[in-house]
Design a protein around this motif. Structure first.
Motif, PDB file in Angstrom:
ATOM      1  N   ASP A  83       0.874  -1.172   0.000  1.00  0.00           N
ATOM      2  CA  ASP A  83       0.000   0.000   0.000  1.00  0.00           C
ATOM      3  C   ASP A  83       0.916   1.228   0.000  1.00  0.00           C
ATOM      4  O   ASP A  83       1.184   1.833   1.032  1.00  0.00           O
ATOM      5  CB  ASP A  83      -0.888  -0.032   1.245  1.00  0.00           C
ATOM      6  N   LEU A  86       0.020   4.737   1.839  1.00  0.00           N
ATOM      7  CA  LEU A  86       0.118   4.771   3.300  1.00  0.00           C
ATOM      8  C   LEU A  86       1.563   4.555   3.747  1.00  0.00           C
ATOM      9  O   LEU A  86       2.018   5.136   4.737  1.00  0.00           O
ATOM     10  CB  LEU A  86      -0.790   3.699   3.915  1.00  0.00           C
ATOM     11  N   TRP A 134       2.822   2.854  12.681  1.00  0.00           N
ATOM     12  CA  TRP A 134       2.014   1.693  12.300  1.00  0.00           C
ATOM     13  C   TRP A 134       1.800   1.658  10.787  1.00  0.00           C
ATOM     14  O   TRP A 134       1.860   0.588  10.174  1.00  0.00           O
ATOM     15  CB  TRP A 134       0.665   1.722  13.028  1.00  0.00           C
ATOM     16  N   LEU A 135       1.565   2.834  10.182  1.00  0.00           N
ATOM     17  CA  LEU A 135       1.355   2.885   8.730  1.00  0.00           C
ATOM     18  C   LEU A 135       2.602   2.428   7.988  1.00  0.00           C
ATOM     19  O   LEU A 135       2.509   1.752   6.958  1.00  0.00           O
ATOM     20  CB  LEU A 135       0.983   4.306   8.296  1.00  0.00           C
ATOM     21  N   TRP A 138       2.521  -1.210   8.181  1.00  0.00           N
ATOM     22  CA  TRP A 138       1.422  -1.776   7.397  1.00  0.00           C
ATOM     23  C   TRP A 138       1.737  -1.748   5.896  1.00  0.00           C
ATOM     24  O   TRP A 138       1.489  -2.714   5.176  1.00  0.00           O
ATOM     25  CB  TRP A 138       0.145  -0.987   7.671  1.00  0.00           C
ATOM     26  N   LEU A 146       4.723  -5.536   9.805  1.00  0.00           N
ATOM     27  CA  LEU A 146       3.449  -5.324  10.511  1.00  0.00           C
ATOM     28  C   LEU A 146       3.578  -5.705  11.979  1.00  0.00           C
ATOM     29  O   LEU A 146       3.056  -5.012  12.860  1.00  0.00           O
ATOM     30  CB  LEU A 146       2.331  -6.129   9.842  1.00  0.00           C
TER      31      LEU A 146
ATOM     32  N   SER B  26      -9.740  -1.095   1.753  1.00  0.00           N
ATOM     33  CA  SER B  26      -8.795  -1.605   2.735  1.00  0.00           C
ATOM     34  C   SER B  26      -9.142  -1.029   4.095  1.00  0.00           C
ATOM     35  O   SER B  26      -9.468   0.162   4.223  1.00  0.00           O
ATOM     36  CB  SER B  26      -7.367  -1.242   2.331  1.00  0.00           C
ATOM     37  N   ALA B  28      -7.222  -0.467   6.570  1.00  0.00           N
ATOM     38  CA  ALA B  28      -6.257   0.546   7.007  1.00  0.00           C
ATOM     39  C   ALA B  28      -6.560   1.893   6.355  1.00  0.00           C
ATOM     40  O   ALA B  28      -6.558   2.934   7.019  1.00  0.00           O
ATOM     41  CB  ALA B  28      -4.842   0.099   6.657  1.00  0.00           C
ATOM     42  N   ARG B  29      -6.859   1.857   5.050  1.00  0.00           N
ATOM     43  CA  ARG B  29      -7.160   3.125   4.370  1.00  0.00           C
ATOM     44  C   ARG B  29      -8.433   3.748   4.919  1.00  0.00           C
ATOM     45  O   ARG B  29      -8.509   4.961   5.101  1.00  0.00           O
ATOM     46  CB  ARG B  29      -7.291   2.895   2.871  1.00  0.00           C
ATOM     47  N   ALA B  81      -9.393  -8.033   7.818  1.00  0.00           N
ATOM     48  CA  ALA B  81      -8.820  -6.693   7.937  1.00  0.00           C
ATOM     49  C   ALA B  81      -7.503  -6.582   7.198  1.00  0.00           C
ATOM     50  O   ALA B  81      -7.076  -5.502   6.829  1.00  0.00           O
ATOM     51  CB  ALA B  81      -8.631  -6.349   9.400  1.00  0.00           C
ATOM     52  N   LEU B  82      -6.830  -7.714   7.021  1.00  0.00           N
ATOM     53  CA  LEU B  82      -5.533  -7.662   6.344  1.00  0.00           C
ATOM     54  C   LEU B  82      -5.679  -7.803   4.835  1.00  0.00           C
ATOM     55  O   LEU B  82      -4.708  -7.664   4.102  1.00  0.00           O
ATOM     56  CB  LEU B  82      -4.621  -8.772   6.883  1.00  0.00           C
TER      57      LEU B  82
END
Lengths: 326, 187
Positions: A83, A86, A134-135, A138, A146, B26, B28-29, B81-82
């Motif tokens: 990602d 992020l 954390w981001l 992630w 993670l 997502s 997280a997003r 969630a992942l």
């Protein structure tokens, strides 16, 4: 619109500090950058010494420059289904957060952002670190990074409340959340003298939100580098610079909160702020190499059963003194 | 003028990132889009001269979203969630509720006879807000907070799988509790 919206700001006309033009923000970032170099050089020299003098570790005091040059030439590592948005926000955000922290720290008489709730502002910025670390963990879509991110949050649940209540003590004594007023309230007696517990917990908090020393398991080699496992090249350089910048910003904020701001003989007040900042920064860099790691799974109890009561008793004493004085 | 542009710009960021919560795929997003929305609102509150309220909003909401990231992995079975996942469900009901709410609120905006301002804002609006919220109701607030804490503690105690008899033995005489997860202060 009936009322024009006013610019947010300001602690009022009787503030002990002068707000400088916004252009001076570049000077503040330059000072922050210089502090980052000081901390990195000192860290390099100390790690060369601890690994057995010259020749033991590559570089020594020059290590940060060699490391920066190496990382700038390194090709960026990519991972499957990362990602990236992020990930980049997390990695670059630490540096931005540190710059926003020093915006409310007065350099002697001058400040960039004389916010009336500057102490809260600093606190809000150090909470941003939770999200950013954390981001970073992630974003890479990697199990190890993670795990590192969650290790940091586990530490965060333990250190953040003691840190918040450590910042409460100077604010109670100064009867203000404005950083300039807190510094001015220490006329004669620095807060560090009669709130040593709050000062120590604050320093621990600084080590924590710069993800260093006892709070380094988030970057531990047992999880392949944790949060920064997949960070490479310039991304890694910006992340590491951000960590040193957070350490420097935390050291700079300790000066108006606990160490009397620009107070001191002979030198002008801005010079005293720099001298004290470099002293606290050197102490932090040295100390965080000497302390053992806090295990993320057990630190919560240390934070809530030892640090939090200690700092609450400190706050109570400070509050009693403040009531008795007024 | 500059302040007006910044204020409305932040409002736009708040609304768009709030909408993004349901658009992204997502967890997280979605979480951090919501955090961004709250940060924009907190910055807007700074423009209303409520500096303390604005900064506290940013602080609390960023922390809350970070903690939500912990819970979303702890409690979401099979870890969706992942993985990429849709952020919406019950689309028809939700769309109907949204349209209805919008119509009611918009009708309220148009139909209510808005009062004109009397007097002028006090010098410290945060103090005024605090007194308006708390002043005559301080006793209620002081009672509610311990009740809320007691409710949370009682809820956790009732929900917990292990009781004090598991930890301290049937006669509660065990000197150190028998916990699957050791603590950090030697218990």
């Amino acid at each position: 619109m009936v009322d024009p919206i006013a610019m947010p700001n300001v602690a009022g006309s009787d503030s002990p500090v002068v707000t400088v033009a916004p252009g001076w923000a570049f000077a503040a970032v330059t000072v922050l950058g210089a502090l980052v170099v000081v901390a990195a050089v000192l860290d390099g020299a100390l790690s060369a010494r601890s690994s057995g003098g010259p020749g033991g570790a590559p570089g020594g005091a020059a290590r940060p420059f060699g490391e920066a040059a190496r990382l700038m030439r390194q090709r960026r590592r990519t991972t499957v289904q990362a990602d990236s948005l992020l990930w980049r926000i997390g990695g670059a955000g630490l540096l931005v957060t540190a710059a926003l922290m020093v915006a409310v720290v007065p350099l002697g008489r001058w400040t960039i952002f004389d916010l009336d709730v500057g102490v809260m502002w600093f606190n809000a910025m150090d909470v941003m670190v939770w999200a950013l670390v954390w981001l970073t963990g992630w974003g890479a879509n990697s199990a190890h990074s993670l795990v590192g991110g969650y290790r940091f949050l586990a530490h965060g649940l333990g250190y953040e409340l003691p840190l918040m209540f450590a910042l409460v003590a100077p604010a109670i004594a100064a009867e203000s959340l404005n950083v300039g007023r807190v510094a001015a309230a220490q006329d004669g007696l620095w807060f560090v003298v009669w709130m040593p517990v709050a000062f120590l917990v604050y320093l621990l908090g600084v080590a924590a939100f710069s993800v260093g020393g006892p709070f380094a398991p988030a970057l531990g080699s047992d999880v392949a580098g944790g949060v920064r496992a997949e960070l490479s090249g310039v991304d890694r350089l910006v992340f590491e610079t951000g960590r040193y910048a957070l350490l420097a910003a935390g050291a700079a904020f300790a000066v108006p909160m606990f160490l009397g701001g620009g107070a001191g003989p002979l030198l002008p007040d801005w010079a005293w702020v720099l001298v004290k900042t470099v002293t606290v920064l050197s102490l932090l860099v040295w100390l965080r190499r000497r302390l053992p790691a806090f295990r993320p799974d057990t630190f919560m109890e240390v934070g809530w059963l030892v640090l939090l009561p200690a700092v609450l008793v400190q706050d109570l004493l400070v509050a009693v003194v403040a009531v008795w004085r007024s | 003028m500059l302040a007006d542009i910044a204020f409305w710009g932040l409002g736009l960021v708040a609304v768009l990132s709030g909408a993004a919560v349901f658009y992204v795929d997502s967890m997280a997003r979605a979480t951090y889009a919501l955090a961004l929305s709250f940060v924009a609102v907190g910055l807007q509150v700074l423009f209303l001269q409520q500096n303390y309220v604005g900064v506290v909003t940013i602080l609390m909401m960023v922390m809350e979203m970070a903690v939500m990231a912990v819970y979303m992995v702890m409690f979401m079975g099979m870890n969706p969630a992942l993985m990429p996942m849709s952020m919406v469900h019950s689309n028809r009901t939700a769309a109907a509720a949204a349209v209805l709410t919008f119509l009611v609120l918009a009708a309220g905006v148009l139909l209510v006879d808005w009062p004109t301002r009397r007097g002028s804002p006090p010098p410290d609006v945060t103090v005024a807000l605090g007194e308006a919220l708390m002043g005559p109701k301080m006793l209620v607030m002081a009672v509610i907070s311990p009740v809320m804490v007691a409710t949370i503690v009682a809820g956790v105690v009732l929900a917990a799988h292990r009781t004090r008899y598991d930890r301290f033995g049937d006669d509660l005489r065990r000197p150190t509790p028998d916990d699957p997860q050791p603590g950090g202060v030697g218990r």
